[in-house]
Structures are given as structure tokens and as C-alpha cells.
Design an enzyme around this catalytic site. Structure first.
Site, PDB file in Angstrom:
ATOM      1  N   LYS A  13       0.842  -1.204   0.000  1.00  0.00           N
ATOM      2  CA  LYS A  13       0.000   0.000   0.000  1.00  0.00           C
ATOM      3  C   LYS A  13       0.871   1.244   0.000  1.00  0.00           C
ATOM      4  O   LYS A  13       0.635   2.190  -0.747  1.00  0.00           O
ATOM      5  CB  LYS A  13      -0.840   0.068   1.291  1.00  0.00           C
ATOM      6  CG  LYS A  13      -2.044  -0.806   1.336  1.00  0.00           C
ATOM      7  CD  LYS A  13      -2.777  -0.490   2.651  1.00  0.00           C
ATOM      8  CE  LYS A  13      -3.937  -1.398   2.899  1.00  0.00           C
ATOM      9  NZ  LYS A  13      -4.591  -1.120   4.192  1.00  0.00           N
ATOM     10  N   ASP A  68      -8.310   1.518   4.450  1.00  0.00           N
ATOM     11  CA  ASP A  68      -8.816   0.170   4.690  1.00  0.00           C
ATOM     12  C   ASP A  68      -9.378  -0.319   3.372  1.00  0.00           C
ATOM     13  O   ASP A  68     -10.166   0.376   2.726  1.00  0.00           O
ATOM     14  CB  ASP A  68      -9.878   0.113   5.785  1.00  0.00           C
ATOM     15  CG  ASP A  68     -10.057  -1.320   6.258  1.00  0.00           C
ATOM     16  OD1 ASP A  68      -9.099  -1.868   6.857  1.00  0.00           O
ATOM     17  OD2 ASP A  68     -11.119  -1.926   6.011  1.00  0.00           O
ATOM     18  N   SER A  69      -8.922  -1.481   2.962  1.00  0.00           N
ATOM     19  CA  SER A  69      -9.285  -1.942   1.629  1.00  0.00           C
ATOM     20  C   SER A  69      -9.481  -3.439   1.633  1.00  0.00           C
ATOM     21  O   SER A  69      -9.168  -4.111   2.619  1.00  0.00           O
ATOM     22  CB  SER A  69      -8.194  -1.527   0.640  1.00  0.00           C
ATOM     23  OG  SER A  69      -6.912  -1.806   1.166  1.00  0.00           O
ATOM     24  N   TYR A 153      -4.149  -9.749  -3.375  1.00  0.00           N
ATOM     25  CA  TYR A 153      -5.014 -10.509  -4.284  1.00  0.00           C
ATOM     26  C   TYR A 153      -4.860 -10.101  -5.757  1.00  0.00           C
ATOM     27  O   TYR A 153      -5.612 -10.578  -6.608  1.00  0.00           O
ATOM     28  CB  TYR A 153      -6.482 -10.335  -3.850  1.00  0.00           C
ATOM     29  CG  TYR A 153      -6.765 -10.895  -2.470  1.00  0.00           C
ATOM     30  CD1 TYR A 153      -6.925 -12.263  -2.269  1.00  0.00           C
ATOM     31  CD2 TYR A 153      -6.856 -10.060  -1.358  1.00  0.00           C
ATOM     32  CE1 TYR A 153      -7.176 -12.783  -1.007  1.00  0.00           C
ATOM     33  CE2 TYR A 153      -7.107 -10.561  -0.086  1.00  0.00           C
ATOM     34  CZ  TYR A 153      -7.265 -11.925   0.082  1.00  0.00           C
ATOM     35  OH  TYR A 153      -7.512 -12.438   1.337  1.00  0.00           O
ATOM     36  N   HIS A 179      -8.835   1.203  -7.131  1.00  0.00           N
ATOM     37  CA  HIS A 179      -9.608   1.677  -5.984  1.00  0.00           C
ATOM     38  C   HIS A 179      -8.790   2.661  -5.139  1.00  0.00           C
ATOM     39  O   HIS A 179      -9.248   3.708  -4.744  1.00  0.00           O
ATOM     40  CB  HIS A 179     -10.041   0.462  -5.155  1.00  0.00           C
ATOM     41  CG  HIS A 179      -8.919  -0.484  -4.801  1.00  0.00           C
ATOM     42  ND1 HIS A 179      -7.952  -0.866  -5.698  1.00  0.00           N
ATOM     43  CD2 HIS A 179      -8.578  -1.098  -3.631  1.00  0.00           C
ATOM     44  CE1 HIS A 179      -7.089  -1.677  -5.109  1.00  0.00           C
ATOM     45  NE2 HIS A 179      -7.451  -1.831  -3.855  1.00  0.00           N
TER      46      HIS A 179
END
Ligand code: ITT
Length: 198
Positions: A13, A68-69, A153, A179
Site C-alpha cells: 500500500k 482500509d481496503s 489478491y 480503488h
């Protein structure tokens, strides 16, 4: 621009965030010397992003952002969702997590394989103001893993229009469509509109 502390322990991230926020000085929790253990006990991405940002904000008077994902797979009732990092155990490798999802999706036709990555970004300011944004990227779970870029993922998440998994995208292209890229750009807009950043 002032320093912004990004409340994450996830290096994947952090890499993307630094690239997207290239015009800001992003300081990781580690660099800021903050070792907060924050329990992510919210039931939505937005709640958990706020919990993380508030948790770290208690240790600093800098602006704090948190992400937060996760991955929502429609056929699996939106699992792993907010439990994406904890799916099959926090320390389980993504090779195993990804294979487990592929196995659960075996034989499921393409039209039922829809999925999305979701990202909520929360900002907590030293004056107590809080902002949250949420963005998604739509795609589907492929039949097999592909690609070595990105993290988590990415190898099993495919985007129809791009014809590949997000682990096959350059960092630049992923940030353009993801996203996280969309959510960070939306948060920058909000912070600018409120005069927090220029
Ligand atoms: P922090 O809470 O310290 O930020 P974390 O990895 O625990 O790090 P989350 O609780 O937000 O983060 O869990 C998100 C998980 O969702 C992450 O570990 C990945 O498995 C997955 N994920 C999120 N964004 C992703 C992306 O862009 N590509 C692949 N997987 C992603």
C-alpha cells in the site's frame, strides 16, 4: 506541504500511496516512530479506515491518513471483504489465500465471477476534523493467477477492459485505475476543498 503520516504497516500500500501522493511528504508509521496496535473491529471499510486514522492520530499532531481496503467476491457473498488481510489467517501467504479463492470458484461461469477491490481512505486532522472517501474498481476472479506485480489478491483479480490481472499492470497503470488511486485522488480533492492542503 506539511508531513502526512500514513497509518499503515502494509509495504505494498505504502509504495502505491507514495507514488499517487508524489507531491506530499508521506511519512510511514514506522518512520514516525509510532507503534500503535489498533484493533480493526469495524464492520465497514469506512469504519476501519477511521479507526486506524484515529488510533494513530492520538500519537501525533500531524495529519493522519489511513487506508482500509479489500476484495469483495460476489459469488462468495462479498468475502473476504473487510477480512481480506485476515482471510485464512493474517500470516498465511497470498499464494495460499489466492489459490483457496480460485478453488472455491472452480467451475463458476464467467458471468458469476464478478468482484471488486474497495478502498476507504480516512483523514483525521489535529483540529479534530475527519473525512472519509470510498472508491472501487470492478473486475472478476480469473481461472488462474497471473502476474507478479502489485501485492495481495492482485494476481487473481482481472479487469475486463484491460484484459489482464492487476498484478500484470505497471505501478503507474494500476494507480491510474485502482480503488486506491481513485480514493487517494478523491481525498486530495476533499483536503484541498477544506484548505488543508494546497
Ligand atoms: P494496514 O491495516 O496496516 O494498512 P493491512 O494489509 O492489514 O494493512 P487492510 O486491513 O486494509 O490492510 O487489508 C487489506 C487487504 O486487502 C490487503 O492486505 C490485501 O490483501 C487486500 N488488498 C487491498 N488492496 C489491494 C490491492 O490493491 N491489491 C491486492 N490486494 C489488495
Amino acid at each position: 506541504m506539511r508531513n502526512i503520516i500514513f497509518a499503515t504497516g502494509n509495504e505494498g500500500k505504502l509504495r502505491e500511496i507514495r507514488d499517487i501522493m508524489a507531491d506530499a511528504k508521506i511519512v510511514s508509521m514506522k518512520e514516525a516512530g509510532i507503534e500503535a496496535q489498533i484493533e480493526e473491529n469495524g464492520s465497514t471499510f469506512e469504519e476501519n479506515a477511521l479507526i486506524k486514522a484515529r488510533g494513530v492520530s492520538a500519537y501525533t499532531d500531524a495529519i493522519v491518513l489511513a487506508d482500509d481496503s479489500g476484495l469483495e467476491v460476489d459469488y462468495l457473498n462479498k468475502e473476504p471483504g473487510v477480512y481480506s488481510a485476515r482471510y485464512l489467517g493474517e500470516d498465511t501467504s497470498y499464494a495460499i489465500k489466492n489459490q483457496a479463492i480460485l478453488d472455491r470458484m472452480k467451475g463458476v461461469p464467467r458471468e458469476a465471477r464478478s468482484a471488486r477491490f474497495v478502498c476507504a481512505i480516512a483523514a483525521v486532522l489535529p483540529d479534530g476534523r475527519e473525512f472519509v472517501v470510498r472508491e472501487t474498481i470492478e473486475g472478476y476472479i480469473g481461472e488462474c493467477a497471473a502476474g507478479t506485480k502489485g501485492f495481495g489478491y492482485d494476481p487473481i483479480f482481472y479487469v475486463e477492459e484491460l484484459g489482464c490481472s492487476t498484478a500484470e499492470l505497471s505501478e503507474e497503470k494500476k494507480n491510474e485505475v485502482s480503488h486506491r488511486g481513485k480514493a487517494l485522488r478523491a481525498m486530495k480533492k476533499v483536503l484541498r476543498a477544506h484548505g488543508v492542503i494546497v
